[in-house]
Write an enzyme that holds these catalytic residues in place. Sequence first.
Site, PDB file in Angstrom:
ATOM      1  N   GLU A 125     -23.081 -26.324 -44.230  1.00 42.94           N
ATOM      2  CA  GLU A 125     -22.654 -25.132 -45.074  1.00 42.94           C
ATOM      3  C   GLU A 125     -21.945 -25.083 -46.220  1.00 42.94           C
ATOM      4  OE1 GLU A 125     -24.386 -21.688 -43.370  1.00 42.94           O
ATOM      5  OE2 GLU A 125     -22.980 -22.047 -41.565  1.00 42.94           O
ATOM      6  N   GLU A 145     -26.982 -24.833 -35.481  1.00 47.51           N
ATOM      7  CA  GLU A 145     -26.759 -23.668 -35.066  1.00 47.51           C
ATOM      8  C   GLU A 145     -27.696 -23.144 -34.068  1.00 47.51           C
ATOM      9  OE1 GLU A 145     -23.806 -23.940 -38.363  1.00 47.51           O
ATOM     10  OE2 GLU A 145     -26.007 -24.406 -37.874  1.00 47.51           O
TER      11      GLU A 145
END
Length: 271
Positions: A125, A145
């Site tokens: 990210e 995730e």
Amino acid sequence: MELLPISTPHCRVERDDHIVVVTMDRPEAKNALSSDMLVGLADAWAYVSEEPEVRVAVLTGANGTFCAGADLKAMGTPSNDPRVRQRVAEIPDYHWKGLLRDSGALPTKPIVCAIEGYAVAGGTELLVGTDLRVVSESATLGLFEARRALFPMGGSAIRLPRQIPYAFAMDILLTGRAVTAQEALSMGLVNRVVPDGQALTVALEIAGQITECGPLAVQAILRAYRETLGMPEDEALKVSDGIGWPVIGSEDAKEGSLAFREKRPALYQGK
């Protein structure tokens, strides 16, 4: 390099002339994100934007690892550093600013990412929030995730499909699998794959090339991209012209032309 006072226990911020190097420095936890680290990152990005002589930042991780994602326990535990505790209270959404998710707090200057080892979950990210990306041959990327029934809160569900083809983005997001450096290169997610141990060296070389360009021009290019994202072309060109014409008329632009005629390096002043 000069160690800057905005450094925190888990984030080392150093400066060498026009370049700021930001190192996530929590090697015992594979540089997993903590409140100490996120405050250091947030303050580093603000410094890069506000300091006129800084032209580019390089983001990397200590001891051969970039970042293994979020450490939820460490992020929820108050820091032992009094300055960090004060900054947590002072900086609204410091975690989003540190993660480069807050678009209003993105540095006005480019970030070159230098990745060795793991850059997964929050590590990827962060990568998606940077402008140029150098990764080592054995680096591992990925957004894990979904595999853990979580959501990529750093913005990758939005940003990744805008940066690389949709099918590649969904492959990364929906499978939660590890991605190799060569795969990331073939997808267009990173710029260069280099031998292990060379990512920071090459990233600094790229940063050096950026510092040789006119700083007003570099910052205007970033601004034009960000401010026109999603606009129709005609509307975007009007915004781009409003950003670009002042650069064309700047003292730096005159210096660039003069240096070209005189066959010498340009001496840009950001004016």
